[in-house]
Design an enzyme around this catalytic site. Structure first.
Site: not given
Length: 415
Positions: A201, A229, A259
């Site tokens: 990240s 992610h 996300k």
């Protein structure tokens, strides 16, 4: 007396954070999450309107009209909350529909959802492993992985970041320690789990899934990948790391819905038996109220939107390529990675903060990331892109970032 002790304890910690330029405050956004936002700012001279280069909403789904309308209709149908844990009265049709969609999207037999990605990591790792087990963790793994390992009480071996040779060394050391401390045991009773982020990240680089799969097979250990992610970002259609590499999946695939999916919650996808196990053993699933059904319905609808619009994933990947090439053309050392995270390492914490503030005065919101999120002296601007950033946005951002870094004195003065 007690208050004075508390005041002293907290003041010392806060004073130390201020002195080391690691004190944190929150920004207040006055508009929905999107490529352009309105920011309530206390920085003198900074405009309210900002290009947002700091969001994890990589596909910019949170503000799409049809998806907002679908969530509003779900609230009207299912109410504002779930009313119970999933194993009592909290399990609703949207929860099960979401899990079926996650399994389909990830190409797995089944899936289970948690209220957050943090809870998914903590609950899964502590359910799978105990004090007699061994966990091998990349040194740059997310805090939720680290906390899950601590809760499991398993013996943890941290290997150098993305270093497969060091990982194999760690496994060999663990097996040696196991045989030495449990002489009545055979090597067949050794239980190990490799756990790693798919996309790291703060650096934006990728775990080497093909090599990790070879190592797990060679050493007969399990592999868990956190695709927080990666989901919606990597691969031709956003399915994640396995699609990106064109290889098999990990034993346990974990991710978030907060996300690129632009909802809330975490998930684990894998074999049906794994999911049945977690439903019975993961404490962060068992002992908590279920996510609101409308949130589950929203995540379901958003995942289906990603399936129907792979061109949005491609647009994000094109934006990343363009932006990185633009920065490199001016001599900035940014990594080559298909993820939406581009770290621009500054080093000094105070300098990174001042550059971030100078950029905000230019209408560009890109935060300075500092210790303890990254190592001391490794402060950086963490740019994260969205599919809806235009080339004009990215050209403007690159120009301002390059100017701020190449002219640090004027940046510090805000000129």
């Amino acid at each position: 007396m007690q208050n004075s002790i508390l005041d002293k304890f907290t003041k010392e910690a806060l004073d130390a954070a201020r002195a080391s330029n690691t004190y944190r405050t929150m920004r207040l956004l006055e508009s929905p999450e999107a490529a352009h936002i309105e920011l309530h700012t206390a920085i003198e001279g900074a405009p309210r309107h900002q290009i947002l280069l700091a969001s994890n909403s990589y596909l910019d789904l949170a503000n799409i009209g049809e998806l907002k309308q679908a969530m509003a209709e779900a609230v009207l149908e299912w109410g504002t909350g779930s009313g119970g844990a999933r194993l009592t009265t909290g399990n609703k049709i949207p929860h099960e529909a979401l899990e079926a969609e996650i399994a389909k999207f990830k190409g797995e037999e089944a899936a289970i959802t948690f209220n957050t990605g943090y809870m998914a990591n903590v609950g899964t790792i502590s359910a799978l492993c105990g004090k007699n087990d061994f966990i091998f963790s990349d040194e740059l793994n997310h805090a939720s992985i680290i906390d899950g390992i601590r809760l499991s009480r398993a013996k943890c071996f941290v290997y150098k970041h993305n270093d497969m040779a060091d990982l194999e060394r760690a496994i060999a050391d663990a097996k040696k320690a196991f045989l030495e401390t449990a002489r009545e045991q055979s090597a067949e009773n050794f239980r190990g789990l490799i756990v790693t982020d798919a996309v790291f990240s703060m650096d934006g680089d990728l775990a080497n899934l093909p090599e990790l799969l070879q190592i797990t097979k060679k050493h007969e250990v399990l592999l868990m990948i956190d695709e927080a992610h990666a989901t919606g970002v990597l691969g031709r259609t956003g399915r994640g790391l396995a699609e990106h590499y064109g290889c098999a999946h990990a034993d346990i695939t974990l991710g978030t819905l907060s996300k690129a999916v632009a909802a809330e919650g975490g998930f684990v996808a894998g074999k049906q038996q794994l999911i049945d196990f977690l439903r019975n053993k993961a404490r962060s699933f068992i002992f908590t109220t279920a996510m609101a059904p409308a949130v589950a319905a929203s995540a379901h609808n958003n995942l289906k939107f990603i399936e129907a619009h792979p061109e949005r994933v491609q647009q994000l990947q094109d934006n990343v390529k363009f932006f990185c090439e633009r920065l490199r053309s001016e001599g900035l050392n940014v990594p080559t990675s298909p993820s939406a995270i581009i770290p621009i390492v500054i080093g000094d914490e105070a300098k990174a903060m001042h550059i971030s503030e100078a950029l905000q005065k230019e209408g560009l919101l890109i935060p300075a990331i500092r210790y303890p999120t990254v190592a001391k002296g490794a402060a950086r601007l963490r740019a994260s892109l969205m599919a809806t950033h235009t080339r004009k946005d990215l050209e403007f951002a690159a120009k301002k970032i390059i100017s701020a870094i190449n002219n640090p004195v004027s940046s510090l003065r805000g000129t």
